[in-house]
Design an enzyme around this catalytic site. Structure first.
Site, PDB file in Angstrom:
ATOM      1  N   TYR A 143       0.843  -1.207   0.000  1.00 55.70           N
ATOM      2  CA  TYR A 143       0.000   0.000   0.000  1.00 55.70           C
ATOM      3  C   TYR A 143       0.880   1.259   0.000  1.00 55.70           C
ATOM      4  CZ  TYR A 143      -3.720   3.210   1.507  1.00 55.70           C
ATOM      5  OH  TYR A 143      -4.624   4.250   1.606  1.00 55.70           O
ATOM      6  N   ASP A 144       1.819   1.313   0.971  1.00 54.94           N
ATOM      7  CA  ASP A 144       2.625   2.530   1.141  1.00 54.94           C
ATOM      8  C   ASP A 144       3.477   2.803  -0.094  1.00 54.94           C
ATOM      9  OD1 ASP A 144       1.620   1.927   3.627  1.00 54.94           O
ATOM     10  OD2 ASP A 144       3.488   2.226   4.724  1.00 54.94           O
ATOM     11  N   GLY A 146       3.117   1.453  -3.069  1.00 55.30           N
ATOM     12  CA  GLY A 146       2.243   1.632  -4.240  1.00 55.30           C
ATOM     13  C   GLY A 146       1.805   3.087  -4.359  1.00 55.30           C
ATOM     14  N   LYS A 147       1.417   3.673  -3.228  1.00 54.67           N
ATOM     15  CA  LYS A 147       0.960   5.066  -3.230  1.00 54.67           C
ATOM     16  C   LYS A 147       2.128   6.023  -3.473  1.00 54.67           C
ATOM     17  CE  LYS A 147      -3.521   4.820  -2.098  1.00 54.67           C
ATOM     18  NZ  LYS A 147      -4.616   5.472  -2.847  1.00 54.67           N
ATOM     19  N   ARG A 184     -11.001  -0.999   9.579  1.00 55.89           N
ATOM     20  CA  ARG A 184     -10.259   0.134  10.154  1.00 55.89           C
ATOM     21  C   ARG A 184     -10.821   0.465  11.536  1.00 55.89           C
ATOM     22  NH1 ARG A 184     -10.142   3.983   4.937  1.00 55.89           N
ATOM     23  NH2 ARG A 184     -11.877   2.629   4.315  1.00 55.89           N
ATOM     24  N   ASN A 188     -14.470  -0.424  13.244  1.00 58.77           N
ATOM     25  CA  ASN A 188     -14.367  -1.600  14.125  1.00 58.77           C
ATOM     26  C   ASN A 188     -14.895  -1.294  15.527  1.00 58.77           C
ATOM     27  OD1 ASN A 188     -13.236  -3.376  12.326  1.00 58.77           O
ATOM     28  ND2 ASN A 188     -11.385  -3.763  13.520  1.00 58.77           N
ATOM     29  N   THR A 208      -0.962   6.745  18.127  1.00 61.23           N
ATOM     30  CA  THR A 208      -1.925   7.817  17.852  1.00 61.23           C
ATOM     31  C   THR A 208      -2.306   7.880  16.375  1.00 61.23           C
ATOM     32  OG1 THR A 208      -0.288   9.549  17.358  1.00 61.23           O
ATOM     33  CG2 THR A 208      -0.881   9.229  19.679  1.00 61.23           C
ATOM     34  N   ARG A 209      -3.500   8.422  16.127  1.00 59.29           N
ATOM     35  CA  ARG A 209      -3.971   8.784  14.792  1.00 59.29           C
ATOM     36  C   ARG A 209      -4.761  10.082  14.946  1.00 59.29           C
ATOM     37  NH1 ARG A 209      -1.059   5.071  14.074  1.00 59.29           N
ATOM     38  NH2 ARG A 209      -1.308   3.271  12.693  1.00 59.29           N
ATOM     39  N   PRO A 271       2.329   2.269  12.402  1.00 57.38           N
ATOM     40  CA  PRO A 271       2.933   3.562  12.781  1.00 57.38           C
ATOM     41  C   PRO A 271       2.566   3.971  14.212  1.00 57.38           C
ATOM     42  CG  PRO A 271       2.002   3.700  10.578  1.00 57.38           C
ATOM     43  CD  PRO A 271       1.543   2.390  11.156  1.00 57.38           C
TER      44      PRO A 271
HETATM   45  P1  NAD Z   1     -12.821   2.113   0.233  1.00 52.92           P
HETATM   46  O1  NAD Z   1     -12.208   0.781   0.349  1.00 52.92           O
HETATM   47  O2  NAD Z   1     -14.195   2.313   0.770  1.00 52.92           O
HETATM   48  O3  NAD Z   1     -12.850   2.603  -1.287  1.00 52.92           O
HETATM   49  C1  NAD Z   1     -11.974   2.135  -2.284  1.00 52.92           C
HETATM   50  C2  NAD Z   1     -12.793   1.849  -3.537  1.00 52.92           C
HETATM   51  O4  NAD Z   1     -11.901   1.445  -4.591  1.00 52.92           O
HETATM   52  C3  NAD Z   1     -13.789   0.705  -3.331  1.00 52.92           C
HETATM   53  O5  NAD Z   1     -15.049   1.069  -3.838  1.00 52.92           O
HETATM   54  C4  NAD Z   1     -13.168  -0.447  -4.111  1.00 52.92           C
HETATM   55  O6  NAD Z   1     -14.126  -1.383  -4.577  1.00 52.92           O
HETATM   56  C5  NAD Z   1     -12.469   0.302  -5.227  1.00 52.92           C
HETATM   57  N1  NAD Z   1     -11.378  -0.458  -5.845  1.00 52.92           N
HETATM   58  C6  NAD Z   1     -10.373  -1.130  -5.215  1.00 52.92           C
HETATM   59  N2  NAD Z   1      -9.563  -1.705  -6.121  1.00 52.92           N
HETATM   60  C7  NAD Z   1     -10.048  -1.388  -7.341  1.00 52.92           C
HETATM   61  C8  NAD Z   1      -9.658  -1.684  -8.664  1.00 52.92           C
HETATM   62  N3  NAD Z   1      -8.577  -2.441  -8.920  1.00 52.92           N
HETATM   63  N4  NAD Z   1     -10.395  -1.213  -9.686  1.00 52.92           N
HETATM   64  C9  NAD Z   1     -11.508  -0.467  -9.462  1.00 52.92           C
HETATM   65  N5  NAD Z   1     -11.926  -0.144  -8.222  1.00 52.92           N
HETATM   66  C10 NAD Z   1     -11.209  -0.602  -7.173  1.00 52.92           C
HETATM   67  O7  NAD Z   1     -11.810   3.148   0.915  1.00 52.92           O
HETATM   68  P2  NAD Z   1     -11.860   4.742   1.060  1.00 52.92           P
HETATM   69  O8  NAD Z   1     -11.578   5.052   2.477  1.00 52.92           O
HETATM   70  O9  NAD Z   1     -13.059   5.298   0.426  1.00 52.92           O
HETATM   71  O10 NAD Z   1     -10.560   5.151   0.225  1.00 52.92           O
HETATM   72  C11 NAD Z   1     -10.643   5.816  -1.028  1.00 52.92           C
HETATM   73  C12 NAD Z   1      -9.238   6.252  -1.450  1.00 52.92           C
HETATM   74  O11 NAD Z   1      -8.714   7.168  -0.497  1.00 52.92           O
HETATM   75  C13 NAD Z   1      -8.237   5.104  -1.556  1.00 52.92           C
HETATM   76  O12 NAD Z   1      -7.398   5.341  -2.676  1.00 52.92           O
HETATM   77  C14 NAD Z   1      -7.448   5.213  -0.283  1.00 52.92           C
HETATM   78  O13 NAD Z   1      -6.135   4.719  -0.427  1.00 52.92           O
HETATM   79  C15 NAD Z   1      -7.453   6.721  -0.043  1.00 52.92           C
HETATM   80  N6  NAD Z   1      -7.245   7.022   1.385  1.00 52.92           N
HETATM   81  C16 NAD Z   1      -8.271   6.896   2.282  1.00 52.92           C
HETATM   82  C17 NAD Z   1      -8.038   7.174   3.621  1.00 52.92           C
HETATM   83  C18 NAD Z   1      -9.135   7.089   4.657  1.00 52.92           C
HETATM   84  O14 NAD Z   1      -8.840   7.289   5.837  1.00 52.92           O
HETATM   85  N7  NAD Z   1     -10.389   6.856   4.330  1.00 52.92           N
HETATM   86  C19 NAD Z   1      -6.759   7.559   4.057  1.00 52.92           C
HETATM   87  C20 NAD Z   1      -5.747   7.655   3.116  1.00 52.92           C
HETATM   88  C21 NAD Z   1      -5.997   7.403   1.783  1.00 52.92           C
HETATM   89  N1  UDP Z   2      -6.499  -0.686  15.507  1.00 50.60           N
HETATM   90  C1  UDP Z   2      -6.936  -1.189  16.708  1.00 50.60           C
HETATM   91  N2  UDP Z   2      -8.031  -2.000  16.718  1.00 50.60           N
HETATM   92  C2  UDP Z   2      -8.728  -2.315  15.600  1.00 50.60           C
HETATM   93  C3  UDP Z   2      -8.290  -1.785  14.362  1.00 50.60           C
HETATM   94  C4  UDP Z   2      -7.160  -0.982  14.357  1.00 50.60           C
HETATM   95  O1  UDP Z   2      -6.351  -0.905  17.766  1.00 50.60           O
HETATM   96  O2  UDP Z   2      -9.727  -3.049  15.703  1.00 50.60           O
HETATM   97  C5  UDP Z   2      -5.333   0.232  15.491  1.00 50.60           C
HETATM   98  C6  UDP Z   2      -4.264  -0.118  14.470  1.00 50.60           C
HETATM   99  O3  UDP Z   2      -3.335  -1.047  15.009  1.00 50.60           O
HETATM  100  C7  UDP Z   2      -3.650   1.247  14.228  1.00 50.60           C
HETATM  101  C8  UDP Z   2      -4.805   2.228  14.405  1.00 50.60           C
HETATM  102  O4  UDP Z   2      -5.792   1.517  15.138  1.00 50.60           O
HETATM  103  O5  UDP Z   2      -2.663   1.526  15.208  1.00 50.60           O
HETATM  104  C9  UDP Z   2      -5.398   2.682  13.089  1.00 50.60           C
HETATM  105  O6  UDP Z   2      -5.655   1.545  12.303  1.00 50.60           O
HETATM  106  P1  UDP Z   2      -6.425   1.599  10.924  1.00 50.60           P
HETATM  107  O7  UDP Z   2      -6.430   0.222  10.368  1.00 50.60           O
HETATM  108  O8  UDP Z   2      -7.725   2.295  11.096  1.00 50.60           O
HETATM  109  O9  UDP Z   2      -5.563   2.580   9.994  1.00 50.60           O
HETATM  110  P2  UDP Z   2      -3.995   2.838   9.754  1.00 50.60           P
HETATM  111  O10 UDP Z   2      -3.172   1.945  10.633  1.00 50.60           O
HETATM  112  O11 UDP Z   2      -3.794   2.525   8.317  1.00 50.60           O
HETATM  113  O12 UDP Z   2      -3.816   4.248  10.103  1.00 50.60           O
END
Ligand code: NAD
Ligand code: UDP
Length: 310
Positions: A143-144, A146-147, A184, A188, A208-209, A271
């Site tokens: 993920y990291d 890739g982005k 997430r 959860n 923290t987040r 993190p």
């Molecule tokens: P989400 O999982 O609800 O949405 C992702 C969407 O992408 C889904 O509808 C999924 O079906 C679609 N998708 C996945 N792979 C695909 C593919 N190969 N082809 C077509 N569609 C595909 O998650 P979200 O929270 O809505 O995230 C949306 C975007 O924002 C993502 O790119 C994510 O990395 C980015 N983002 C979100 C957060 C957050 O906290 N919500 C944080 C950082 C980045």
């Molecule tokens: N986390 C947790 N319990 C859960 C899900 C996540 O304590 O049921 C923690 C996880 O280990 C992380 C933080 O919450 O430290 C945020 O996790 P999330 O998966 O939401 O996003 P990200 O780690 O990508 O920020």
């Protein structure tokens, strides 16, 4: 404008779709429904300005559009680690396909990047100028990295081909339309609390987040896309920082649940801290978050309560 939103049936994509339809645009929503759901866009199926395309962003596509928002990618660690190779393909090939289309039809193209580009940060809070501390071979790397690669592609298409790009680095965002099975932390904890199940803290809960409500985030997306000065990357997130233990206690208080907190193993490379420096968004976009954690959590709890009841 005619606007393509990849990942448009997901949590953020479906809210962005609603916002851009309200603003008078035509939306093509492309999604393979891996983590997204038809439920998120069911209310739009009869809207003449909305079109749903079930398609994978890793497969090439041709469309006539004025703007592209590239959001397609699973965002929850549970889902992006399920098929790690597919996740990195989605970020990299999805970016190449969006950028190729933007180049062909002269469209402005937006990348949903992430605070994960900072990895487990040694600089706190994180400004856009920080290059990050990312493990290239760990379980979060699909993920990291890739982005990060997608950001590189965006800047190379911009420098080499003059493609009109915008990049947002999204910090943890939550709200209605997250899937109850998303995995997430906010969804959860709320779903566990509403079901009366144990609330699972990973590690000791001191990590923290900083949590942003979806409506603030979407406003930041549109502000960046609708101005001509700033390309990005720009952090969009709420600087209010919580430990996971504080978040669990807040959810217990707001739901009135009898659930107990239990501690489980901390996943690798999790993190330790994360907080956005949002000076750039404030000064260049006039953006800052408006929704308080209590307001946002109450709305999200109401959403999950009616979802689970139905
Ligand atoms: P989400 O999982 O609800 O949405 C992702 C969407 O992408 C889904 O509808 C999924 O079906 C679609 N998708 C996945 N792979 C695909 C593919 N190969 N082809 C077509 N569609 C595909 O998650 P979200 O929270 O809505 O995230 C949306 C975007 O924002 C993502 O790119 C994510 O990395 C980015 N983002 C979100 C957060 C957050 O906290 N919500 C944080 C950082 C980045
Ligand atoms: N986390 C947790 N319990 C859960 C899900 C996540 O304590 O049921 C923690 C996880 O280990 C992380 C933080 O919450 O430290 C945020 O996790 P999330 O998966 O939401 O996003 P990200 O780690 O990508 O920020």
């Amino acid at each position: 404008m005619r606007i393509l939103i990849t990942g448009g049936a997901g949590f953020l994509g479906s809210h962005l779709t609603d916002r851009l339809l309200e603003d008078g645009h035509e939306i093509i929503c492309m999604d393979n429904l891996f983590t997204g759901s038809k439920r998120n866009i069911a209310h739009l199926m009869q809207n003449p300005n909305f079109e749903f395309l079930r398609h994978d962003v890793t497969d090439p596509f041709k469309l006539e559009v004025d703007q592209i928002y590239n959001l397609a990618c699973p965002a929850s660690p549970v889902h992006y680690q399920y098929n790690a190779i597919k996740t990195i393909k989605t970020s990299v090939m999805g970016a190449i396909n969006c950028l190729g289309l933007a180049k062909r039809v002269n469209a402005r193209v937006f990348q949903a990047s992430t605070s994960e580009v900072y990895g487990d940060p040694e600089v706190h809070p994180q400004p856009e100028s920080y290059w990050g501390s990312v493990n290239p071979i760990g379980i979060r790397s699909c993920y990291d990295e890739g982005k990060r690669c997608a950001e590189t592609l965006f800047f190379d298409y911009h420098r080499q081909n003059g493609v009109d790009i915008r990049i947002v680095r999204i910090f943890n965002t939550y709200g209605p339309r997250m899937s109850p099975e998303d995995g997430r932390v906010v969804s959860n904890f709320i779903v566990q609390a509403l079901r009366g199940e144990d609330i699972t803290i990973y590690g000791d809960g001191s990590q923290t987040r900083s949590f942003c409500y979806y409506s603030d985030l979407i406003d930041g997306f549109v502000r960046l896309m609708e101005q001509d000065k700033l390309v990005g990357p720009v952090n969009i997130g709420n600087p209010g920082e919580f430990t996971m233990l504080e978040l669990a206690e807040k959810v217990i208080q707001l739901t009135g649940t009898q659930s107990r907190i239990v501690y489980e193993a901390l996943p690798a490379d999790d993190p330790k801290q994360r907080q956005p420096d949002i000076e750039l968004a404030k000064t260049e976009l006039g953006w800052e978050p408006r929704v308080s954690p209590d307001e946002g959590l109450v709305e999200t709890i109401d959403y999950f309560r009616s979802y689970l009841d139905s």
